[in-house]
Design a protein around this motif. Structure first.
Motif, PDB file in Angstrom:
ATOM      1  N   PRO A  91       0.815  -1.223   0.000  1.00 14.37           N
ATOM      2  CA  PRO A  91       0.000   0.000   0.000  1.00 14.37           C
ATOM      3  C   PRO A  91       0.846   1.270   0.000  1.00 14.37           C
ATOM      4  O   PRO A  91       0.516   2.237  -0.697  1.00 14.37           O
ATOM      5  N   LEU A  92       1.934   1.267   0.750  1.00 15.47           N
ATOM      6  CA  LEU A  92       2.786   2.447   0.798  1.00 15.47           C
ATOM      7  C   LEU A  92       3.502   2.655  -0.534  1.00 15.47           C
ATOM      8  O   LEU A  92       3.629   3.784  -1.028  1.00 15.47           O
ATOM      9  N   ARG A  93       3.941   1.580  -1.132  1.00 13.93           N
ATOM     10  CA  ARG A  93       4.580   1.696  -2.450  1.00 13.93           C
ATOM     11  C   ARG A  93       3.611   2.262  -3.478  1.00 13.93           C
ATOM     12  O   ARG A  93       3.970   3.146  -4.277  1.00 13.93           O
ATOM     13  N   ARG A  94       2.377   1.772  -3.467  1.00  8.09           N
ATOM     14  CA  ARG A  94       1.384   2.254  -4.427  1.00  8.09           C
ATOM     15  C   ARG A  94       1.095   3.740  -4.216  1.00  8.09           C
ATOM     16  O   ARG A  94       0.920   4.494  -5.178  1.00  8.09           O
ATOM     17  N   GLU A  95       1.035   4.161  -2.955  1.00 10.94           N
ATOM     18  CA  GLU A  95       0.749   5.569  -2.672  1.00 10.94           C
ATOM     19  C   GLU A  95       1.864   6.474  -3.189  1.00 10.94           C
ATOM     20  O   GLU A  95       1.615   7.526  -3.787  1.00 10.94           O
ATOM     21  N   LEU A  96       3.117   6.075  -2.970  1.00  7.51           N
ATOM     22  CA  LEU A  96       4.234   6.876  -3.465  1.00  7.51           C
ATOM     23  C   LEU A  96       4.230   6.934  -4.995  1.00  7.51           C
ATOM     24  O   LEU A  96       4.438   8.002  -5.590  1.00  7.51           O
ATOM     25  N   GLU A  97       3.977   5.804  -5.621  1.00  7.03           N
ATOM     26  CA  GLU A  97       3.959   5.777  -7.081  1.00  7.03           C
ATOM     27  C   GLU A  97       2.789   6.590  -7.629  1.00  7.03           C
ATOM     28  O   GLU A  97       2.910   7.271  -8.663  1.00  7.03           O
ATOM     29  N   ARG A  98       1.658   6.574  -6.941  1.00  8.30           N
ATOM     30  CA  ARG A  98       0.510   7.390  -7.348  1.00  8.30           C
ATOM     31  C   ARG A  98       0.852   8.879  -7.317  1.00  8.30           C
ATOM     32  O   ARG A  98       0.384   9.658  -8.159  1.00  8.30           O
ATOM     33  N   TYR A 101       6.331   9.473  -7.300  1.00  9.12           N
ATOM     34  CA  TYR A 101       7.674   9.105  -6.835  1.00  9.12           C
ATOM     35  C   TYR A 101       8.224   7.974  -7.706  1.00  9.12           C
ATOM     36  O   TYR A 101       7.482   7.113  -8.175  1.00  9.12           O
ATOM     37  N   LYS A 102       9.536   7.982  -7.888  1.00  9.41           N
ATOM     38  CA  LYS A 102      10.203   6.972  -8.691  1.00  9.41           C
ATOM     39  C   LYS A 102      11.207   6.202  -7.826  1.00  9.41           C
ATOM     40  O   LYS A 102      11.849   6.775  -6.943  1.00  9.41           O
ATOM     41  N   LEU A 103      11.340   4.913  -8.108  1.00 14.06           N
ATOM     42  CA  LEU A 103      12.313   4.092  -7.392  1.00 14.06           C
ATOM     43  C   LEU A 103      13.712   4.438  -7.874  1.00 14.06           C
ATOM     44  O   LEU A 103      14.025   4.296  -9.062  1.00 14.06           O
ATOM     45  N   ALA A 104      14.570   4.910  -6.943  1.00 19.40           N
ATOM     46  CA  ALA A 104      15.913   5.349  -7.311  1.00 19.40           C
ATOM     47  C   ALA A 104      16.950   4.267  -7.079  1.00 19.40           C
ATOM     48  O   ALA A 104      17.843   4.068  -7.900  1.00 19.40           O
ATOM     49  N   GLU A 105      16.865   3.576  -5.957  1.00 17.76           N
ATOM     50  CA  GLU A 105      17.813   2.500  -5.668  1.00 17.76           C
ATOM     51  C   GLU A 105      17.262   1.626  -4.559  1.00 17.76           C
ATOM     52  O   GLU A 105      16.239   1.942  -3.948  1.00 17.76           O
ATOM     53  N   ALA A 227      28.390 -14.164   4.422  1.00 19.53           N
ATOM     54  CA  ALA A 227      29.481 -15.040   4.850  1.00 19.53           C
ATOM     55  C   ALA A 227      29.842 -14.817   6.315  1.00 19.53           C
ATOM     56  O   ALA A 227      30.294 -15.741   6.992  1.00 19.53           O
ATOM     57  N   VAL A 228      29.628 -13.603   6.798  1.00 26.00           N
ATOM     58  CA  VAL A 228      29.941 -13.298   8.197  1.00 26.00           C
ATOM     59  C   VAL A 228      28.843 -13.799   9.125  1.00 26.00           C
ATOM     60  O   VAL A 228      29.098 -14.073  10.304  1.00 26.00           O
ATOM     61  N   GLY A 229      27.611 -13.946   8.603  1.00 27.75           N
ATOM     62  CA  GLY A 229      26.519 -14.439   9.435  1.00 27.75           C
ATOM     63  C   GLY A 229      25.228 -13.660   9.340  1.00 27.75           C
ATOM     64  O   GLY A 229      24.229 -14.023   9.964  1.00 27.75           O
ATOM     65  N   PHE A 230      25.208 -12.590   8.552  1.00 34.78           N
ATOM     66  CA  PHE A 230      23.983 -11.806   8.407  1.00 34.78           C
ATOM     67  C   PHE A 230      22.969 -12.540   7.552  1.00 34.78           C
ATOM     68  O   PHE A 230      23.329 -13.252   6.622  1.00 34.78           O
ATOM     69  N   ARG A 231      21.692 -12.341   7.878  1.00 33.05           N
ATOM     70  CA  ARG A 231      20.642 -12.939   7.070  1.00 33.05           C
ATOM     71  C   ARG A 231      19.761 -11.864   6.436  1.00 33.05           C
ATOM     72  O   ARG A 231      19.645 -10.743   6.936  1.00 33.05           O
ATOM     73  N   ASP A 232      19.143 -12.257   5.338  1.00 31.57           N
ATOM     74  CA  ASP A 232      18.343 -11.357   4.511  1.00 31.57           C
ATOM     75  C   ASP A 232      17.034 -11.018   5.220  1.00 31.57           C
ATOM     76  O   ASP A 232      16.263 -11.897   5.596  1.00 31.57           O
ATOM     77  N   LEU A 233      16.758  -9.709   5.357  1.00 29.30           N
ATOM     78  CA  LEU A 233      15.520  -9.247   5.976  1.00 29.30           C
ATOM     79  C   LEU A 233      14.628  -8.508   4.988  1.00 29.30           C
ATOM     80  O   LEU A 233      13.670  -7.848   5.382  1.00 29.30           O
ATOM     81  N   GLY A 234      14.953  -8.603   3.709  1.00 25.32           N
ATOM     82  CA  GLY A 234      14.123  -7.949   2.684  1.00 25.32           C
ATOM     83  C   GLY A 234      14.756  -6.659   2.183  1.00 25.32           C
ATOM     84  O   GLY A 234      15.605  -6.055   2.828  1.00 25.32           O
ATOM     85  N   ARG A 235      14.302  -6.236   1.013  1.00 24.60           N
ATOM     86  CA  ARG A 235      14.842  -5.036   0.410  1.00 24.60           C
ATOM     87  C   ARG A 235      14.215  -3.773   0.979  1.00 24.60           C
ATOM     88  O   ARG A 235      13.027  -3.736   1.304  1.00 24.60           O
ATOM     89  N   ILE A 236      15.027  -2.731   1.089  1.00 22.82           N
ATOM     90  CA  ILE A 236      14.543  -1.384   1.376  1.00 22.82           C
ATOM     91  C   ILE A 236      14.541  -0.630   0.050  1.00 22.82           C
ATOM     92  O   ILE A 236      15.583  -0.519  -0.614  1.00 22.82           O
ATOM     93  N   LEU A 237      13.374  -0.137  -0.329  1.00 21.59           N
ATOM     94  CA  LEU A 237      13.212   0.598  -1.584  1.00 21.59           C
ATOM     95  C   LEU A 237      13.297   2.087  -1.303  1.00 21.59           C
ATOM     96  O   LEU A 237      12.642   2.585  -0.395  1.00 21.59           O
ATOM     97  N   GLU A 238      14.112   2.789  -2.084  1.00 23.61           N
ATOM     98  CA  GLU A 238      14.303   4.225  -1.882  1.00 23.61           C
ATOM     99  C   GLU A 238      13.646   4.981  -3.023  1.00 23.61           C
ATOM    100  O   GLU A 238      14.120   4.947  -4.160  1.00 23.61           O
ATOM    101  N   TYR A 239      12.525   5.641  -2.696  1.00 22.76           N
ATOM    102  CA  TYR A 239      11.772   6.408  -3.674  1.00 22.76           C
ATOM    103  C   TYR A 239      12.118   7.897  -3.569  1.00 22.76           C
ATOM    104  O   TYR A 239      12.284   8.422  -2.474  1.00 22.76           O
ATOM    105  N   VAL A 240      12.197   8.554  -4.716  1.00 23.87           N
ATOM    106  CA  VAL A 240      12.480   9.991  -4.729  1.00 23.87           C
ATOM    107  C   VAL A 240      11.372  10.711  -5.475  1.00 23.87           C
ATOM    108  O   VAL A 240      10.726  10.151  -6.378  1.00 23.87           O
ATOM    109  N   PRO A 241      11.113  11.975  -5.122  1.00 20.16           N
ATOM    110  CA  PRO A 241      10.062  12.739  -5.833  1.00 20.16           C
ATOM    111  C   PRO A 241      10.394  12.890  -7.310  1.00 20.16           C
ATOM    112  O   PRO A 241      11.564  12.990  -7.682  1.00 20.16           O
TER     113      PRO A 241
END
Length: 241
Positions: A91-98, A101-105, A227-241
């Protein structure tokens, strides 16, 4: 010490809290900067250079907080900022795109319990902790965060062939150690220094009494941190105006 069992959601939440606290500490070292904690969003507001180009980021939690985020930046004339959203928040992604906002990285949120460090404490030649050298290796101007208190951070500088070539920084909050700005000068890369520095930062954090660690990884560094022991917690999407 009892083994700490945490879900991915627990690690992500702890990592976000540490990240925001680190932004608040950066703001103390920058002219006119502040961390605005608003309902549904926390915005790091840095109106002046050299930090303006780096730290104007907001961690969004609710779609109805976008107006508050925009107002916080508009009040100081900041037009270029990034809204951070977890990839699972459709829902938050859709609101920003509405709103245009564009996904930058993107980065990868990662976390670990410090009982799960996979590498032994590495042998690494270290230079004395020096804030100016840390800034130089990271690649920012010497007046970056000119008012910072270096004692608030745990900085390591690695040496190779008599030269300071790699660095990494940790920031602690309530038993979580945030790992930030691990980097190596180009001519010294592919020697394992980033992996060794990360492992050393984790071992040092555990010795200080931290129980978990968190970071945000670029694509190229994900395997190093895994390799050090960190596990994946999902992507953080960075939107810009």
């Amino acid at each position: 010490m009892r083994t700490l069992v945490l879900t991915d959601a627990d690690l992500y939440r702890r990592g976000c809290q540490t990240l925001l606290a680190s932004w608040e500490e950066y703001a103390r070292g920058a002219t006119g900067a502040e961390l605005r904690r608003l309902p549904g969003v926390t915005a790091a507001v840095f109106p002046n250079e050299p930090e303006r180009a780096v730290y104007n980021n907001a961690l969004l939690e609710r779609a109805d907080a976008v107006d508050a985020m925009e107002s916080a930046y508009a009040a100081v004339g900041v037009t270029r900022f990034a809204a951070w959203v977890h990839e699972s928040d459709e829902p938050l992604r859709r609101e920003l795109e509405r709103r245009g906002y564009k996904l930058a990285e993107t980065t990868r949120a990662m976390g670990t319990a410090l009982d799960d460090i996979r590498l032994p404490r590495p042998e690494l030649e270290l230079a004395p902790r020096d804030w100016a050298e840390y800034l130089r290796i990271v690649g920012v101007p010497p007046d970056f965060l000119r008012g910072a208190d270096p004692a608030a951070y745990h900085v390591l500088i690695a040496r190779l062939d008599g030269e300071n070539v790699a660095t990494g920084m940790a920031f602690d909050l309530d038993g979580d150690c945030g790992i930030y700005n691990v980097g190596t000068l180009e001519h010294a890369r592919r020697r394992g220094l980033g992996t060794a520095l990360t492992a050393l930062l984790l071992h040092a954090a555990r010795a200080r009494g931290c129980r978990t660690a968190s970071l945000q990884s670029t694509d190229i560094a994900e395997r190093v941190y895994a390799a050090v022991g960190f596990r994946d917690l999902g992507r953080i999407l960075e939107y810009v105006p």
